[in-house]
Design a protein around this motif. Structure first.
Motif, PDB file in Angstrom:
ATOM      1  N   LYS A  43     -21.895   7.813 -11.794  1.00  0.00           N
ATOM      2  CA  LYS A  43     -22.451   6.716 -11.009  1.00  0.00           C
ATOM      3  C   LYS A  43     -22.763   5.553 -11.948  1.00  0.00           C
ATOM      4  O   LYS A  43     -23.169   5.757 -13.084  1.00  0.00           O
ATOM      5  N   LYS A  44     -22.579   4.347 -11.440  1.00  0.00           N
ATOM      6  CA  LYS A  44     -22.914   3.150 -12.210  1.00  0.00           C
ATOM      7  C   LYS A  44     -24.250   2.617 -11.714  1.00  0.00           C
ATOM      8  O   LYS A  44     -24.487   2.546 -10.503  1.00  0.00           O
ATOM      9  N   TYR A  45     -25.104   2.257 -12.667  1.00  0.00           N
ATOM     10  CA  TYR A  45     -26.423   1.721 -12.364  1.00  0.00           C
ATOM     11  C   TYR A  45     -26.542   0.329 -12.982  1.00  0.00           C
ATOM     12  O   TYR A  45     -26.353   0.163 -14.186  1.00  0.00           O
ATOM     13  N   GLN A  75     -23.585   3.898 -17.221  1.00  0.00           N
ATOM     14  CA  GLN A  75     -22.937   5.027 -16.568  1.00  0.00           C
ATOM     15  C   GLN A  75     -22.945   6.228 -17.509  1.00  0.00           C
ATOM     16  O   GLN A  75     -22.626   6.101 -18.689  1.00  0.00           O
ATOM     17  N   TYR A 104     -33.190   9.664 -13.307  1.00  0.00           N
ATOM     18  CA  TYR A 104     -32.154   9.392 -12.312  1.00  0.00           C
ATOM     19  C   TYR A 104     -32.586   9.828 -10.918  1.00  0.00           C
ATOM     20  O   TYR A 104     -33.168  10.899 -10.740  1.00  0.00           O
ATOM     21  N   GLU A 117     -31.149   9.288  -6.530  1.00  0.00           N
ATOM     22  CA  GLU A 117     -29.956   9.049  -5.729  1.00  0.00           C
ATOM     23  C   GLU A 117     -29.590   7.562  -5.653  1.00  0.00           C
ATOM     24  O   GLU A 117     -28.422   7.202  -5.692  1.00  0.00           O
ATOM     25  N   VAL A 155     -28.056   1.671  -8.003  1.00  0.00           N
ATOM     26  CA  VAL A 155     -26.701   2.214  -7.958  1.00  0.00           C
ATOM     27  C   VAL A 155     -25.743   1.121  -7.510  1.00  0.00           C
ATOM     28  O   VAL A 155     -26.021   0.392  -6.568  1.00  0.00           O
ATOM     29  N   SER A 196     -19.574   2.261  -4.911  1.00  0.00           N
ATOM     30  CA  SER A 196     -18.201   2.438  -5.410  1.00  0.00           C
ATOM     31  C   SER A 196     -17.178   1.970  -4.419  1.00  0.00           C
ATOM     32  O   SER A 196     -17.370   1.726  -3.315  1.00  0.00           O
TER      33      SER A 196
END
Length: 134
Positions: A7-9, A42, A108, A110, A131, A134
């Motif tokens: 996941k990218k934050y 990520q 982290y 959700e 987040v 995507s």
């Protein structure tokens, strides 16, 4: 921790960023520039090797590590440290052990990642990252 891999934050906001940067030795010009950066982080994993990838504006960095193994590195602010990563539940804990030890705890969730960074007995900077869909 597996559910948070890949996941990218993206950095949303910070608290005490300037004080932390001063404690790290950055001058006011460098701090002013750093405050304009947008960061995307990520965490990925291949076998037992993790990669913590950060994209800041036009450049990227990647820290590759195995949990619990110390690695000699030079940080972006020029400190020579032994870097050790551990996982506790949904937290990735990075210890940069050197003349001054910096601890970065990435928690982290959700929908976000909260990072707290601080030197022992010093300022703590908190960053909230959302987040990236995507």
């Amino acid at each position: 921790m597996e559910q948070f891999l890949n996941k990218k934050y993206k950095l949303d906001r910070t608290e005490n960023f300037e004080a932390m940067m001063k404690e790290m030795g950055f001058n006011s010009v460098m701090i002013k520039i750093a405050k304009t950066f947008t960061t995307v982080v990520q965490l990925t994993k291949k076998g037992d090797l993790y990669s913590l990838n950060s994209t800041i504006m036009l450049f990227s960095t990647s820290q590759k590590f195995k949990l619990g193994e110390g690695k000699n590195v030079t940080t972006s602010d020029g400190r020579k440290v032994v870097n050790i990563f551990e996982i506790e539940g949904n937290k990735l804990i990075e210890k940069q052990i050197g003349e001054k030890t910096l601890i970065i705890e990435r928690e982290y969730y959700e929908d976000q990642m909260i990072a707290r960074a601080g030197f022992e007995n010093g300022e703590v900077c908190t960053s909230w990252c959302k987040v990236v869909p995507s």
